[in-house]
Design an enzyme around this catalytic site. Structure first.
Site, PDB file in Angstrom:
ATOM      1  N   SER A   1      53.426  47.995  82.959  1.00 31.18           N
ATOM      2  CA  SER A   1      53.640  48.835  83.859  1.00 31.18           C
ATOM      3  C   SER A   1      54.365  48.120  84.822  1.00 31.18           C
ATOM      4  CB  SER A   1      52.022  49.174  84.327  1.00 31.18           C
ATOM      5  OG  SER A   1      51.511  47.846  85.106  1.00 31.18           O
ATOM      6  N   LYS A   2      54.439  49.009  85.866  1.00 34.22           N
ATOM      7  CA  LYS A   2      55.429  48.642  87.077  1.00 34.22           C
ATOM      8  C   LYS A   2      54.907  47.135  87.794  1.00 34.22           C
ATOM      9  CE  LYS A   2      57.304  52.774  88.467  1.00 34.22           C
ATOM     10  NZ  LYS A   2      56.898  54.029  89.253  1.00 34.22           N
ATOM     11  N   ARG A   3      53.637  46.986  87.572  1.00 34.27           N
ATOM     12  CA  ARG A   3      53.039  45.504  88.013  1.00 34.27           C
ATOM     13  C   ARG A   3      54.085  44.292  87.387  1.00 34.27           C
ATOM     14  NH1 ARG A   3      48.518  44.275  86.328  1.00 34.27           N
ATOM     15  NH2 ARG A   3      48.347  45.682  84.832  1.00 34.27           N
TER      16      ARG A   3
END
Ligand code: GLU
Length: 466
Positions: free
Chosen positions: A239-241
Site C-alpha cells: 500500500s502507499k505506506r
C-alpha cells in the site's frame, strides 16, 4: 486448438496499481506467447466510483508499459441491455427468481443467524414464490444449487473447491435494475470468449459463484489462474505506506518501462535463477506453471538495480529523448548546449534512474553555477592558477579536441609540471562541473567542446584570483 483469449478487466476507480499492472502483464504475456488475443475491458458498472480520469490513467499506464491490446477497450457501462437480456433469460428458465425481501427483513434475519451462531445466508424465502407481487420492488437472485461441490483446478493454486451449501443465492440484479459485479463479469467473459482468466487472488471466493453462472447459462467455464498478492517489506499488503504504488509514479521517479516490466514479472514468476529478461525473452519463456503460489514482496532496491542495468545498457538516443522532460523540470533546454546523446553516454554507466541522469546532465547546460563549497575550499588554492594556465595553453595547442588528445595533454602537463593527476584533476573538475563527482574529465571536456571548456577554466581562474 481454439484461439487463446485473455483479458485485463480493471475497475476505473484509481490509477494503474503495480498489482494491476502485473496482472495485465501476465495476461498480455500469455496472449503473446500463445499467439492469442489480449482484450481490455473497463469494469465501470460502479458508476459512482468510476471516472474517465481513472480510465485515462489506466490506459496511460498500459501504454507506458507497452501492453498493447488487440480488442477494446470495452466498457461494461455500454453493455447494460445485454446484461438485462441475460437476466430475463435466467428468469424465464427458472434459473433465477425475483426476491421481494426488504433490506430490513434481510438484516434482521442476518442478525438472528449471527446470534444463533449460524453463518448468515439468504434463507430462500422467495425461492419458491409463484406469481408476481406487482408494484413491489425486487432484486433478482440466481437459483444456486443447494448441495454438492463447485470446484476448479486453479492454474496457480491447484484444486480449490467450495460446498454449494456455503454459497448464497447471488443477487444478479439490484432493485434499481442494475446488474451486479459477479454476474456481469461472467456475461462478459462468456460472450467475449475468454479462455483463461488471470486475476488477483482476492477474486478466488467469487470464482465458484461465477462457475455456477457459466453452467446455468450453458457456456464453457474458462481456466482460472489466481495470482497471489504483492506484499510490502513488512509482509502486509502493498500500500502507499510502503511507497509509490502507481505505475506512472515510477515513470515520474525515473524508472524505465522495461525495468518495470522485468521487475513486475519477477514478482511472482521465475525462470531458474535468471533475473534479466527482455520483452522477447519473456514472450518466449513466460508460463503460468512458473508463477509461484506465495506472495511476492516488493523490493525497491531490486527495482533500482534493474533500472540501473537498463539505463547502463540502454540506447543513448532513446534515453536522450526520454530525458528531455526531466531536464525541462530542471529548467534545462538541451538545445542550448552540448549534444544530449553525447552527454547521456558520459552518464549512463552510473545513473540508476532518469532523475539521476538528469541531475548529472544539468551541469553541461549551466553557464553559471556555484562551486561546491567544501570542494572549492579544499582544491581551489592559489597554486592551482599556474596549472590552469598551463593546461589552457596545452589545450589551445591541440589539433583535435578529442578524448585521446585531451588525455595526452594532461599527461604531458603532469610530466612538465612534475605533478600527479590527483593534483590537477579535482580543481579542473570543479571548474568544469562545480563539484568533484562527474564522469571522466576527458569525456566531459570533449562533450563540452573546446570553447566552453576554455571558458569554464578561465572563469575558475578569475574566481581564484578573486
Ligand atoms: N474489475 C476487477 C478488479 O479490478 C477484476 C475482475 C476480474 O479480473 O475478474 O479487481
Amino acid at each position: 486448438m481454439p484461439e487463446v483469449r485473455l483479458r485485463f478487466a480493471p475497475s476505473p476507480t484509481g490509477y494503474l496499481h503495480v498489482g494491476g499492472a502485473r496482472t495485465a502483464l501476465f495476461n498480455w504475456l500469455l496472449a503473446r506467447k500463445e499467439g492469442g488475443k489480449f482484450i481490455l475491458r473497463i469494469e465501470d458498472t460502479d458508476v459512482a466510483r468510476s471516472t474517465q480520469e481513472s480510465v485515462d490513467a489506466i490506459l496511460d499506464g498500459m501504454r507506458w508499459l507497452g501492453l498493447d491490446w488487440d480488442e477494446g477497450p470495452f466498457y461494461q457501462s455500454d453493455n447494460f441491455p445485454l446484461y438485462k437480456e441475460f437476466v430475463e433469460k435466467l428468469l424465464a428458465a427458472g434459473k433465477a427468481y425475483k426476491c421481494y425481501c426488504t433490506a430490513e427483513e434481510l438484516e434482521s434475519k442476518r442478525e438472528r443467524a449471527l446470534q444463533e451462531g449460524r453463518k448468515p445466508k439468504y434463507d430462500g424465502t422467495c425461492r419458491e414464490l409463484t406469481g408476481e407481487q406487482a408494484g413491489k420492488p425486487y432484486v433478482v437472485r440466481f437459483r444456486a444449487p443447494q448441495d454438492g461441490v463447485t470446484g476448479f483446478d486453479d492454474l496457480i493454486k491447484g484444486r480449490i473447491a467450495f460446498n454449494n451449501e456455503e454459497l448464497d443465492d447471488l443477487i444478479i440484479q439490484r432493485s434499481d435494475g442494475t446488474p451486479t459485479y459477479n454476474f456481469v463479469v461472467v456475461i462478459d467473459d462468456a460472450t467475449m470468449g475468454i479462455t483463461t482468466v488471470i486475476r488477483g487472488d482476492d477474486h478466488v471466493n467469487n470464482t465458484p459463484r461465477q462457475i455456477l453462472l457459466y453452467e446455468a447459462l450453458g457456456y464453457p467455464v474458462p481456466h482460472f489462474a489466481h495470482v497471489p498478492m504483492i506484499l510490502g517489506a513488512d509482509k502486509t499488503r502493498l500500500s502507499k505506506r510502503h511507497g509509490a504504488t502507481s505505475v506512472m509514479a515510477y515513470r515520474d521517479m525515473g524508472f524505465l518501462p522495461e525495468a518495470m516490466v522485468n521487475y513486475l514479472v519477477r514478482l511472482g514468476w521465475s525462470y531458474g535463477d535468471e533475473e534479466i529478461f527482455s520483452r522477447d525473452d519473456l514472450v518466449e519463456k513466460f508460463s503460468i506453471e512458473n508463477v509461484g503460489r506465495s506472495a511476492g514482496v516488493f523490493n525497491p532496491d531490486k527495482l533500482l538495480w534493474l533500472n540501473a542495468h537498463y539505463i547502463k545498457n540502454g540506447d543513448p538516443v532513446r534515453l536522450a529523448g526520454l530525458l528531455v522532460p526531466f531536464l525541462a523540470e530542471r529548467g534545462v533546454d538541451p538545445a542550448t548546449g552540448p549534444d544530449l546523446v553525447a552527454v547521456v553516454k558520459t552518464l549512463q554507466e552510473r545513473a540508476r534512474t532518469m532523475l539521476e541522469l538528469a541531475d548529472g546532465a544539468v551541469f553541461y547546460y549551466r553557464r553559471e553555477f556555484d562551486y561546491d563549497e567544501q570542494a572549492a575550499a579544499k582544491f581551489l588554492k592559489p597554486e592551482v592558477a599556474p596549472l590552469y594556465e598551463a593546461l589552457l595553453a596545452k589545450l589551445a595547442a591541440l589539433s583535435s579536441f578529442s578524448h585521446d588528445g585531451i588525455e595526452a595533454a594532461f599527461k604531458a602537463l603532469c610530466e612538465e609540471q612534475v605533478i600527479k593527476m590527483g593534483q590537477i584533476g579535482p580543481p579542473v573538475r570543479i571548474a568544469l562541473c562545480g563539484g568533484t563527482t562527474s564522469p571522466s574529465i576527458y569525456e566531459v571536456m570533449e562533450v563540452l567542446g573546446a570553447a566552453e571548456t576554455q571558458r569554464r577554466l578561465e572563469r575558475a581562474l578569475t574566481k581564484l584570483r578573486g
